[in-house]
Design an enzyme around this catalytic site. Structure first.
Site, mmCIF file in Angstrom:
data_model
loop_
_atom_site.group_PDB
_atom_site.id
_atom_site.type_symbol
_atom_site.label_atom_id
_atom_site.label_comp_id
_atom_site.label_asym_id
_atom_site.label_seq_id
_atom_site.Cartn_x
_atom_site.Cartn_y
_atom_site.Cartn_z
ATOM 1 C CG ASP A 179 -1.807 1.162 1.353
ATOM 2 O OD1 ASP A 179 -2.423 1.522 0.338
ATOM 3 O OD2 ASP A 179 -1.887 1.749 2.448
ATOM 4 C CG ASP B 132 -2.219 7.616 0.301
ATOM 5 O OD1 ASP B 132 -1.621 8.689 0.398
ATOM 6 O OD2 ASP B 132 -2.825 7.250 -0.727
#
Length: 307
Positions: free
Chosen positions: A27, A29
């Site tokens: 991922d 953010d």
């Protein structure tokens, strides 16, 4: 069952862990950055994964940018990335409609990132940008004339979200033949300060309520993104690591796909959440429990000299 902190592993356990991984899916953010602020030690850790021969891919539910724009952001924050290493939900929206051989127009509640990815596939669209409420809401509903070419509604993060957009999206979606696509279900986003703020899922839920329909979700943890990345990268699930900051998206995707999972505490999930998981894990079959956790991705880097 107690979740293992990556720094608690012995040298032999950490070596076994690293030797079992060929591919890393991360991922963005909350793991690599918070909006425009890089997370300390994360770029160096990504570089080290690559130096060790691991394939590294950026898997983000963010739909506000195109893949090309994510490359620019990665470069600015000192991450090395190619377009084939990036999967974002604006891109997945275009891929979903391309698979459906879609030849109509899309009404977008979202950002220019979605519109640009659609344009790259030759898909027409409308709706991006401000749509300001003027006058009476009843008159708005009476006077709105739906575009007969619209055959899909895509909902992403829309900083210009408004009552007119809600009315138009809900009107189009009264037709069951119109595709209803949600980029991702995240209801909150990590921010550079200690708080979170509303995410795409908030807009999607509002429109779902207004039209009494459920959106087809494309991003983590749903099957479309898992099937796409598995086919695209030819992944061996047992030799793949999923890294994320959110148990309900990143880690759940990893669990559904049979990946190893590493949760970091630089985004949505906190140390208190880890404590709650350790306390409740034995009594709940519904909890999404990662295999490992770290205070930050850089904890992995601290362990690598032991290899």
């Amino acid at each position: 069952m107690t979740i293992k902190h990556i720094l608690s592993l012995s040298n032999a356990e950490f070596k076994k862990f690293m030797d079992s991984i060929d591919v890393v899916l991360s991922d963005c953010d909350g793991v690599l950055w918070r909006e425009t602020e890089v997370i300390k030690n994360s770029p160096e850790t990504v570089n080290k994964f690559k130096e060790l021969g691991k394939k590294f891919f950026y898997i983000t539910n963010n739909n506000t940018k195109t893949r090309s724009e994510f490359i620019e952001k990665c470069g600015h924050l000192k991450y090395d990335a190619t377009i084939d290493e990036i999967v974002c939900t604006s891109f997945l929206s275009a891929m979903y409609l391309k698979e459906k051989k879609f030849d109509k127009k899309v009404y977008i509640v979202g950002s220019v990132g979605i519109s640009k990815e659609l344009e790259a596939e030759g898909i027409k669209h409308c709706g991006v940008g401000p749509d300001i409420m003027e006058g009476d809401e009843v008159e708005l509903v009476k006077q709105f004339k739906p575009d007969p070419e619209v055959g899909a509604v895509i909902v992403g993060f829309d900083k210009y979200f408004s009552f007119p957009k809600l009315v138009k999206a809900a009107t189009y979606l009264q037709d069951p033949n119109v595709h209803f696509i949600g980029t991702n279900c995240d209801t909150e986003r990590p921010s550079p300060n200690a708080n979170t703020f509303p995410g795409t899922g908030c807009f999607i839920r509002t429109i779902e309520t207004a039209c009494n329909r459920s959106a087809i979700m494309l991003g983590k943890p749903e099957s479309f993104v898992s099937e796409y990345i598995t086919k695209k990268y030819g992944l061996n699930p047992q030799r793949t690591l999923m890294i994320g900051d959110n148990c309900n998206t990143d880690i759940l995707l990893g669990k559904r796909c049979g990946f190893k999972t590493l949760l970091v505490l630089t985004g949505i999930t906190t140390q208190n959440d880890i404590h709650a998981m350790n306390t409740s894990a034995a009594n709940s079959k519904d909890l999404v429990i990662p295999d490992y956790y770290a205070n930050e991705l850089g904890d992995v880097l601290k362990m690598i000299p032991s290899l």
